[in-house]
Design a protein around this motif. Structure first.
Motif, PDB file in Angstrom:
ATOM      1  N   LEU A 243       0.830  -1.178   0.048  1.00 21.95           N
ATOM      2  CA  LEU A 243      -0.039   0.087   0.006  1.00 21.95           C
ATOM      3  C   LEU A 243       0.849   1.300  -0.137  1.00 21.95           C
ATOM      4  N   GLY A 244       0.506   2.175  -0.928  1.00 21.27           N
ATOM      5  CA  GLY A 244       1.433   3.180  -0.758  1.00 21.27           C
ATOM      6  C   GLY A 244       0.575   4.868  -0.551  1.00 21.27           C
ATOM      7  N   VAL A 245       1.090   5.408   0.424  1.00 21.95           N
ATOM      8  CA  VAL A 245       0.239   6.495   1.116  1.00 21.95           C
ATOM      9  C   VAL A 245       1.126   7.736   0.721  1.00 21.95           C
ATOM     10  N   MET A 246       0.268   8.696  -0.041  1.00 25.29           N
ATOM     11  CA  MET A 246       0.707   9.958  -0.722  1.00 25.29           C
ATOM     12  C   MET A 246      -0.023  11.126  -0.246  1.00 25.29           C
ATOM     13  N   PRO A 247       0.324  12.171  -0.080  1.00 24.03           N
ATOM     14  CA  PRO A 247      -0.632  13.392   0.208  1.00 24.03           C
ATOM     15  C   PRO A 247      -1.334  13.704  -1.115  1.00 24.03           C
ATOM     16  N   ARG A 248      -2.555  14.190  -0.865  1.00 21.17           N
ATOM     17  CA  ARG A 248      -3.405  14.183  -2.162  1.00 21.17           C
ATOM     18  C   ARG A 248      -2.777  15.208  -3.101  1.00 21.17           C
ATOM     19  N   GLU A 249      -2.268  16.348  -2.474  1.00 20.78           N
ATOM     20  CA  GLU A 249      -1.487  17.245  -3.590  1.00 20.78           C
ATOM     21  C   GLU A 249       0.167  17.076  -3.635  1.00 20.78           C
ATOM     22  N   GLY A 250       0.510  15.610  -3.467  1.00 21.72           N
ATOM     23  CA  GLY A 250       1.865  15.461  -3.338  1.00 21.72           C
ATOM     24  C   GLY A 250       2.302  14.911  -4.607  1.00 21.72           C
ATOM     25  N   CYS A 251       3.705  14.022  -4.542  1.00 25.39           N
ATOM     26  CA  CYS A 251       4.097  13.564  -5.991  1.00 25.39           C
ATOM     27  C   CYS A 251       4.731  12.108  -5.490  1.00 25.39           C
ATOM     28  N   ASP A 252       5.481  11.545  -6.530  1.00 23.73           N
ATOM     29  CA  ASP A 252       5.966  10.429  -6.383  1.00 23.73           C
ATOM     30  C   ASP A 252       7.103  10.429  -5.207  1.00 23.73           C
ATOM     31  N   ALA A 253       7.762  11.255  -4.872  1.00 20.14           N
ATOM     32  CA  ALA A 253       8.810  11.331  -4.265  1.00 20.14           C
ATOM     33  C   ALA A 253       8.173  11.356  -2.450  1.00 20.14           C
ATOM     34  N   ASP A 254       6.846  11.510  -2.531  1.00 21.50           N
ATOM     35  CA  ASP A 254       6.253  11.709  -1.043  1.00 21.50           C
ATOM     36  C   ASP A 254       5.686  10.482  -0.949  1.00 21.50           C
ATOM     37  N   VAL A 255       5.480   9.398  -1.582  1.00 21.34           N
ATOM     38  CA  VAL A 255       4.733   8.324  -1.647  1.00 21.34           C
ATOM     39  C   VAL A 255       5.590   7.365  -0.424  1.00 21.34           C
ATOM     40  N   VAL A 256       4.770   6.736   0.710  1.00 24.92           N
ATOM     41  CA  VAL A 256       5.583   5.901   1.582  1.00 24.92           C
ATOM     42  C   VAL A 256       4.769   4.640   1.418  1.00 24.92           C
ATOM     43  N   TRP A 257       5.626   3.484   1.190  1.00 23.21           N
ATOM     44  CA  TRP A 257       5.090   2.448   0.868  1.00 23.21           C
ATOM     45  C   TRP A 257       4.880   1.351   2.153  1.00 23.21           C
ATOM     46  N   TYR A 258       4.036   0.303   2.255  1.00 26.09           N
ATOM     47  CA  TYR A 258       4.125  -0.539   3.359  1.00 26.09           C
ATOM     48  C   TYR A 258       3.756  -1.691   2.626  1.00 26.09           C
ATOM     49  N   GLU A 259       4.257  -2.749   3.089  1.00 28.63           N
ATOM     50  CA  GLU A 259       4.260  -4.151   2.572  1.00 28.63           C
ATOM     51  C   GLU A 259       3.279  -4.989   3.331  1.00 28.63           C
ATOM     52  N   ILE A 260       2.489  -5.508   2.397  1.00 31.49           N
ATOM     53  CA  ILE A 260       1.203  -6.476   2.970  1.00 31.49           C
ATOM     54  C   ILE A 260       1.619  -7.841   2.564  1.00 31.49           C
ATOM     55  N   ASP A 261       0.380  -8.779   2.983  1.00 34.16           N
ATOM     56  CA  ASP A 261       0.499 -10.129   2.305  1.00 34.16           C
ATOM     57  C   ASP A 261      -0.037 -10.088   1.052  1.00 34.16           C
ATOM     58  N   PRO A 262       0.278 -10.830  -0.131  1.00 31.97           N
ATOM     59  CA  PRO A 262      -0.197 -10.916  -1.184  1.00 31.97           C
ATOM     60  C   PRO A 262      -1.704 -11.124  -1.165  1.00 31.97           C
ATOM     61  N   CYS A 263      -2.486 -10.455  -1.957  1.00 24.72           N
ATOM     62  CA  CYS A 263      -4.082 -10.433  -2.136  1.00 24.72           C
ATOM     63  C   CYS A 263      -4.571  -9.613  -3.161  1.00 24.72           C
ATOM     64  N   TYR A 264      -5.706  -9.594  -3.584  1.00 26.37           N
ATOM     65  CA  TYR A 264      -6.209  -8.642  -4.500  1.00 26.37           C
ATOM     66  C   TYR A 264      -7.531  -7.803  -3.988  1.00 26.37           C
ATOM     67  N   VAL A 265      -7.710  -6.950  -4.406  1.00 24.42           N
ATOM     68  CA  VAL A 265      -8.910  -6.074  -4.104  1.00 24.42           C
ATOM     69  C   VAL A 265      -9.363  -5.461  -5.426  1.00 24.42           C
ATOM     70  N   PHE A 266     -10.517  -5.735  -5.862  1.00 25.20           N
ATOM     71  CA  PHE A 266     -11.159  -4.908  -7.096  1.00 25.20           C
ATOM     72  C   PHE A 266     -11.880  -3.562  -6.152  1.00 25.20           C
ATOM     73  N   HIS A 267     -12.374  -3.829  -5.044  1.00 24.68           N
ATOM     74  CA  HIS A 267     -13.177  -2.678  -4.779  1.00 24.68           C
ATOM     75  C   HIS A 267     -13.075  -2.447  -2.978  1.00 24.68           C
ATOM     76  N   PRO A 268     -12.544  -1.391  -2.680  1.00 28.08           N
ATOM     77  CA  PRO A 268     -12.501  -0.827  -1.335  1.00 28.08           C
ATOM     78  C   PRO A 268     -13.979  -0.263  -1.041  1.00 28.08           C
ATOM     79  N   LEU A 269     -14.361  -0.448   0.176  1.00 27.20           N
ATOM     80  CA  LEU A 269     -15.592   0.099   0.879  1.00 27.20           C
ATOM     81  C   LEU A 269     -15.192   1.632   0.857  1.00 27.20           C
ATOM     82  N   ASN A 270     -14.254   2.081   1.835  1.00 31.39           N
ATOM     83  CA  ASN A 270     -13.939   3.393   1.966  1.00 31.39           C
ATOM     84  C   ASN A 270     -12.670   3.428   2.924  1.00 31.39           C
ATOM     85  N   ALA A 271     -12.013   4.624   3.129  1.00 28.99           N
ATOM     86  CA  ALA A 271     -10.879   4.756   3.960  1.00 28.99           C
ATOM     87  C   ALA A 271     -11.030   6.082   4.734  1.00 28.99           C
ATOM     88  N   TYR A 272     -10.289   6.323   5.786  1.00 25.15           N
ATOM     89  CA  TYR A 272     -10.555   7.299   6.436  1.00 25.15           C
ATOM     90  C   TYR A 272      -9.281   7.461   7.602  1.00 25.15           C
TER      91      TYR A 272
END
Length: 442
Positions: A243-272
């Motif tokens: 998962l990569g977290v980036m400020p909404r007005e940010g850029c590539d250099a601002d992305v922070v990546w977090y490793e997770i177990d392999p899986c797939y998601v077609f559709h999230p419900l929401n995030a907050y």
């Protein structure tokens, strides 16, 4: 793509029963209604889905887009219409959709339909969006006044606080991922290339008040996989998942990546956001397009702790669920309720609708009943309501015994009430993908 000779019993699921395409474009007025349509429902319920004009496609995801719509006004059902989205791919009926993937205008336009800044857009993730009239006629491709030069995801997010439209495009060749931000007035104001290791199917993403969150998951583009799945995509856990977290007005250099177990998601419900944590509720699959039987999607929660640099994962429910929706006024903000389609064991169709109360770890169920099959249910907020779940769920439902389709309206606050109203449609509505409520003054 022309239809090969295939015996009816050997047709894939997406070309038979109520997945089979319908070919006639219908206009009907003054529709019959059972029950009472809430008078505050004034607008159009539109739904997109694949409907191959030749009667054949090599995968469910590749059929020509067809929009189905019902207009509701002051307690009446004014009309039903269905129309093909007339793209250059539709005009070239023998074209191979995979070969057309490099032409941004040669879209199937078959996955979603939204509205933003006075435009109605039919979406499919490998190409440009196509603008439609309120009567579902095709106007043409929309590239945000020449500024969009990548595909547009079928799952953009409209921020309920700023009115911005946030989206991305992915490619099978570099750039593999590009972020776009559109102002509330419809101007494309930001585009940023995001670095990922390779070409993957990135179907959806997440936003919060301050961030976008990428899901870089191991559904990898591979032309040699066509014979196995009908799409040039394979399941490759060695690619990794993050998962990569980036400020909404940010850029590539601002992305922070977090490793997770392999899986797939077609559709999230929401995030907050909760403090420095990011909570994401998703319909998670253990795999997709794998050689073995593909796993069902179930409701999970990821919590990203930005201080600790960790992600925790919790399964919230063990039922097969997909097509999650919520009150759109809470996209990117803390939600309590989510609505999903409870899927059948025999295919991607709803046998029931489930309302999750995530504050109380409880749920309500609306059973469609024997021989009745539904697609995604769309939440429509009551303009006079104040609670998160004040509103209605609307879905197209097929009755196998009668061979007819309906638009079913449910009370989103209390699914136990059953159908408040049923609009009887003059044509069959095949199973499809995603839809939206288009208010009268969109």
């Amino acid at each position: 793509m022309n239809k090969p000779e295939v015996m009816p019993e050997n047709l894939p699921f997406y070309l038979k029963d109520n997945f089979a395409p319908t070919f006639e474009e219908v206009t009907a007025t003054e529709l019959k209604v059972t029950g009472e349509i809430p008078r505050a429902l004034n607008g159009r319920m539109l739904r997109n889905g694949p409907n191959p004009q030749t009667g054949w496609s090599s995968h469910w995801f590749l059929g020509d887009g067809m929009i189905h719509g019902v207009e509701l006004e002051d307690g009446k059902a004014n009309w039903y219409r269905n129309r093909y989205v007339r793209t250059p791919l539709f005009a070239d009926s023998g074209a191979d959709p995979i070969e057309a993937i490099m032409d941004l205008q040669k879209s199937a336009a078959n996955t979603h339909i939204i509205h933003h800044a006075g435009k109605i857009l039919a979406l499919e993730e490998a190409h440009l969006p196509f603008a439609l009239t309120p009567e579902l006629e095709t106007e043409g491709p929309w590239d945000f006044a020449g500024k969009l030069n990548t595909p547009m995801t079928a799952h953009p997010k409209t921020c309920p606080e700023t009115g911005e439209l946030l989206f991305f495009g992915y490619g099978i060749f570099p750039p593999y991922l590009t972020y776009h931000r559109v102002s509330a007035s419809g101007e494309l104001v930001q585009s940023e290339e995001i670095t990922v290791p390779g070409a993957t199917m990135i179907h959806d993403f997440n936003i919060t008040r301050n961030y976008v969150i990428w899901m870089d998951l191991p559904a990898v583009w591979d032309v040699e996989n066509m014979a196995d799945s009908g799409l040039p995509i394979k399941w490759d856990p060695s690619y990794g998942a993050r998962l990569g977290v980036m400020p909404r007005e940010g850029c590539d250099a601002d992305v922070v990546w977090y490793e997770i177990d392999p899986c797939y998601v077609f559709h999230p419900l929401n995030a907050y956001e909760e403090g420095n944590q990011i909570v994401i509720d998703v319909c998670r699959k253990a795999n997709v397009m794998a050689a073995r039987v593909e796993s069902p999607a179930m409701l999970y929660r990821w919590v990203i702790d930005q201080d600790k640099g960790t992600v925790t994962e919790t399964q919230l429910d063990d039922r097969s669920t997909e097509f999650p929706r919520l009150n759109d006024s809470l996209v990117g903000l803390k939600h309590r309720y989510g609505y999903v389609a409870g899927l059948s064991d025999v295919g991607p169709l709803a046998e029931r609708y489930i309302k999750f109360d995530l504050a109380n770890d409880s749920s309500q169920v609306f059973e469609l009943g024997a021989g009745r099959e539904g697609s995604e249910a769309v939440f429509v907020a009551d303009p006079d309501g104040s609670a998160e779940d004040d509103g209605w769920l609307l879905s197209y439902v097929f009755d196998k015994a009668a061979g007819t389709s309906e638009l079913v309206i449910m009370d989103a606050a209390d699914l136990s009430r059953g159908a408040l109203a049923t609009v009887h449609l003059p044509a069959r509505v095949p199973m499809g993908f995603h839809g939206s409520w288009i208010p009268e003054n969109y």
